[in-house]
Design a protein around this motif. Structure first.
Motif, mmCIF file in Angstrom:
data_model
loop_
_atom_site.group_PDB
_atom_site.id
_atom_site.type_symbol
_atom_site.label_atom_id
_atom_site.label_comp_id
_atom_site.label_asym_id
_atom_site.label_seq_id
_atom_site.Cartn_x
_atom_site.Cartn_y
_atom_site.Cartn_z
ATOM 1 N N VAL A 24 0.837 -1.199 0.000
ATOM 2 C CA VAL A 24 0.000 0.000 0.000
ATOM 3 C C VAL A 24 0.870 1.247 0.000
ATOM 4 N N VAL A 91 -2.662 4.264 6.978
ATOM 5 C CA VAL A 91 -2.579 2.819 6.763
ATOM 6 C C VAL A 91 -2.386 2.165 8.123
ATOM 7 N N VAL A 129 -6.747 2.840 5.104
ATOM 8 C CA VAL A 129 -6.684 1.426 4.748
ATOM 9 C C VAL A 129 -6.382 0.630 6.011
ATOM 10 N N ALA A 200 -4.115 -4.733 -1.867
ATOM 11 C CA ALA A 200 -3.217 -3.758 -1.255
ATOM 12 C C ALA A 200 -2.649 -2.805 -2.304
ATOM 13 N N ALA A 203 -5.407 -0.488 -3.329
ATOM 14 C CA ALA A 203 -5.726 0.472 -2.269
ATOM 15 C C ALA A 203 -4.695 1.594 -2.213
ATOM 16 N N GLY A 204 -3.429 1.259 -2.387
ATOM 17 C CA GLY A 204 -2.388 2.280 -2.387
ATOM 18 C C GLY A 204 -2.544 3.257 -3.536
#
Length: 218
Positions: A24, A91, A129, A200, A203-204
């Protein structure tokens, strides 16, 4: 822009949750190269176990009557609450331990809550996240169904109490390759890992895009 990353694993370089958080973070930094990355590792550098109780006790003590320990605890709690509230994106890599959140995470959450006025939505609308990993399987029909007392709690705190714009990434069966009892689940575990890693990365990238859009709209 500031990305705050919180880790809580006690597994060091073997950590499954930190590995997902790395993905991420890497994607976010690639999309926001000028952003500041701030990290805190609750597993490697845990908060003192009595910090929350001391801070709460201080809140019922007139400021002039507080002990040096109480004064320091109040300042530390405010520092941690401000750290979270000031982030543009967050995160959280918080693995399941013994069917719940670890003592490190629970202490951090309690101290952060103590460090802000009651009811403060510290992450109000902040893209966040939440990564959680589990050694075994806890899905419907499994022997441990209903034993995960972590994820619902974390959703309540991060998403509802703190008001984050929440994305959750979960990975199970992380012990499949090291536990003989789980040898038959290795193929499934590899598939779950691949899906979590893809989530992941996505999401990043999404975090970077979202902050870019918000900055352009400001």
């Amino acid at each position: 822009m500031k990305l705050l990353r919180i880790d809580a694993s006690i597994q060091g370089p073997r950590s499954a949750s930190s590995a997902l958080a790395d993905l991420v973070t890497a994607e976010f930094v690639a999309g926001q190269p000028e952003a500041t990355l701030q990290t805190r590792h609750l597993g490697a550098d845990p908060l003192p176990s009595d910090l929350w109780a001391t801070a709460v006790g201080a809140s019922f003590t007139p400021e002039a009557d507080r002990s040096p320990e109480q004064t320091a605890a109040v300042a530390r709690a405010k520092e941690l609450a401000d750290e979270l509230a000031s982030a543009d994106a967050v995160v959280l890599a918080l693995p399941l331990y013994n069917w719940g959140v670890s003592q490190h995470v629970k202490t951090w959450i309690d101290v952060v809550i103590a460090g802000a006025p009651a009811g403060t939505r510290l992450l109000d609308g902040t893209p966040t996240v939440l990564i959680t990993t589990r050694g075994g399987g806890y899905g419907p029909g499994t022997p441990k169904e209903g034993w995960d007392h972590s994820i619902d709690y974390l959703r309540r705190i991060v998403g509802e109490v703190w008001g984050a714009d929440l994305t959750v990434i979960e990975r199970e069966l992380t012990l499949a390759r090291v536990s003989p009892a789980m040898a038959g689940l290795v193929e499934l575990a590899d598939s779950v890992q691949q899906q979590a890693e893809q989530a992941a990365v996505a999401a990043g990238r999404a975090l970077a895009v979202q902050l870019d859009e918000e900055a352009n709209a400001a």
